[in-house]
Enzyme design. Sequence first.
Site, PDB file in Angstrom:
ATOM      1  N   ASP A 185      46.463  42.335  47.224  1.00  0.00           N
ATOM      2  CA  ASP A 185      45.250  42.870  46.600  1.00  0.00           C
ATOM      3  C   ASP A 185      44.811  41.967  45.455  1.00  0.00           C
ATOM      4  O   ASP A 185      45.512  41.854  44.452  1.00  0.00           O
ATOM      5  CB  ASP A 185      45.515  44.281  46.070  1.00  0.00           C
ATOM      6  CG  ASP A 185      45.694  45.280  47.194  1.00  0.00           C
ATOM      7  OD1 ASP A 185      44.846  45.301  48.104  1.00  0.00           O
ATOM      8  OD2 ASP A 185      46.695  46.029  47.183  1.00  0.00           O
ATOM      9  N   ASP A 242      44.415  51.787  53.561  1.00  0.00           N
ATOM     10  CA  ASP A 242      44.921  51.232  52.312  1.00  0.00           C
ATOM     11  C   ASP A 242      44.822  52.256  51.189  1.00  0.00           C
ATOM     12  O   ASP A 242      43.726  52.616  50.769  1.00  0.00           O
ATOM     13  CB  ASP A 242      44.103  49.970  51.980  1.00  0.00           C
ATOM     14  CG  ASP A 242      44.734  49.140  50.883  1.00  0.00           C
ATOM     15  OD1 ASP A 242      45.800  49.516  50.379  1.00  0.00           O
ATOM     16  OD2 ASP A 242      44.133  48.104  50.538  1.00  0.00           O
TER      17      ASP A 242
HETATM   18 ZN    ZN Z   1      44.528  46.482  49.623  1.00  0.00          ZN
END
Ligand code: ZN
Length: 211
Positions: free
Chosen positions: A27, A167
């Site tokens: 991320d 996610d």
């Molecule tokens: Zn992610």
Amino acid sequence: MLAADFANLEQDINMVNQSEADWFHIDVMDGVFVPNISFGMPVLKAMAKHTKKPLDVHLMIVDPDRYIQTFAELGSTVLTVHAEACTHLHRTVQAIKAAGMQAGVALNPHTPISVIEELISEIDLVCIMSVNPGFGGQKFIKNTFAKVRKLRALIDDNKANVRIEIDGGVTSSNAAELVNAGADVLVAGSFVFSSKSPSQTIHDLKQLASL
Ligand code: ZN
């Protein structure tokens, strides 16, 4: 990797290398698109030296077109951008593919599936955010199940070859239901890294997802 121990990244990367996990999900946050800042390129380059599995990079940044080449050079297999961050999403998707990567599009919880309807056949992966992006360890938003089913129908109707990734807030209590709803890829961070035995937790999640 957002939930890994940043002071012991090599150790946590090796755990993932040796585990049953299929990909590294990374991320990248810029402090503008989301209120948090995660990794910069020097750290990502250091990480990429040790990762032995495909890199699934999730850009939570404004104007991601500026970094497509940088992430291709890093060795990313999948590069995911946010629909909300791209004015010309079709162009961005084409640029990611032209750079040799699989193109992913992420949708925030409030963003409807309809925004990708016209380009579903161009995308390799759709990442459905099941929390508001920015921080790890958040609670799963229940509406995600209905959204996954809607997306699965859109993909099947178009005979498209698109993976559905979930996610945020993935745990052993929702993994099987997500796969049943049509999900292909489950991202787990805090649930894995805060558990007693992360590699056992990965094994257990994979078992649940294959039921
Ligand atoms: Zn992610």
